[in-house]
Design an enzyme around this catalytic site. Sequence first.
Site: not given
Ligand code: CA
Length: 422
Positions: A127, A129, A134, A198, A200, A232, A236, A239, A252, A256, A349, A363
């Site tokens: 994955d 970024y 984002h 997320e 994606e 995904d 949080r 994380q 994560k 998925t 994301t 977000e």
């Molecule tokens: Ca992700």
Amino acid sequence: MKHSWVTGARAPDCDFSLANLPYGVFSTGGRGPRCGVAIGNCVLDLAELAAAGLLPGADLGFDQPALNRFMAAGADTWANVRSRLTDLLAEGGDPALRENAALRERALISLDKARMHLPVDVKGYTDFYAGRQHAFNSGSILRGPENALTPNWTHMPIGYNGRASTVVVSGTPVRRPLGQVMGADGPKFGPSQRLDIEVEFGAIVALPTELGQTLTVAEAWDHLFGFVLLNDWSARDIQRWEGQPLGPFQSKAFATSISPWVVTRAALEQCRRPGPKRDNDLLPYLQEEADYFLDVKLEAHLAPEGAAEASRIVQTNTAYLYYSAPQLLAHHAVCGCRMQTGDLLGSGTISGPERQNFGCLMEQSWGGRDEVALEHGGSRIFLQDGDSVTLTGWGEVDGQRIGFGRCEGRILPAPTQVGKAF
Ligand code: CA
């Protein structure tokens, strides 16, 4: 523009027009998983079509429960099969299927009678970024806007190795994870209280590389088969506590979700767009000499348990990405990492400039500060048990949709204790 004679394929909001022809794996009541193509309101059984002698080439593994063998066969084979399917499904095309009632009965199955499975045997899941807004939003929430992007961000795609074992097909429920988080009085254990989505875009690697082999960006494009919607799911709070210094791990690793349909590069050819304006030149191995970005609209809808209607919570577009799928793959392979048929690369994301374009609740709620109102009632900061989230996405070519179907998952409550029999 040609259309298909199959029911539903001409409807303007149909994801599965003749211009699309996405591949998936499905089963029906009496028969196990095999490969198919979505067209109109139906799935076309490729194993039946191959058995009837209507497909070109050697055995492409369409009776298998994954697209891997077909993907490994390479671009000439993909083009030949696509061309043959287009001819068989087009109005005025080859009548071999259209005018054979017995074969139509066997090979064209209503989508509502098909159960969808993972379309590929996912070998590895990485994955990235690669969405700038984002990365900027996430960095701003954590570190403030002046330090939002880390110094490496505009020079290379940042990524981590995820879990292929928990990539699941749309419709698979998602159990809220247990984990360790940092509370006011120190570390504590329990169900994640900050469960998020997320939005994606996933790229599927078709052609493998040898250990030590590198790829240019142009070669990487040729190694990709197609794309899927990807959610995904992210915890949080877990994380935030575990992420330093090595990045996401348990936050994560629990699920998925991907769409059951893989939309091919060929179908999206006319949706290609130039890349973004860059802050700095990329190093030569990441520079692109063609347009590898795509114009694919993405949306997410949230339906609370028992809700009559889902509320749209995200509207975004793959064109907001800063790194293209072949740049992700070229960067991945440049160290000599062996890539395999069936590898899945998540974009990260995808957020756009306005709040409704932000691709996750972290977000939209700005780190949990604001309630996000749902258009059909209620609000969310993060996901609640029973919530169902559905991603959709589509490109458009001459008024025909190149759609991905749905990528849906519903949140189940966390396990009530550790180690209890599953
Ligand atoms: Ca992700």
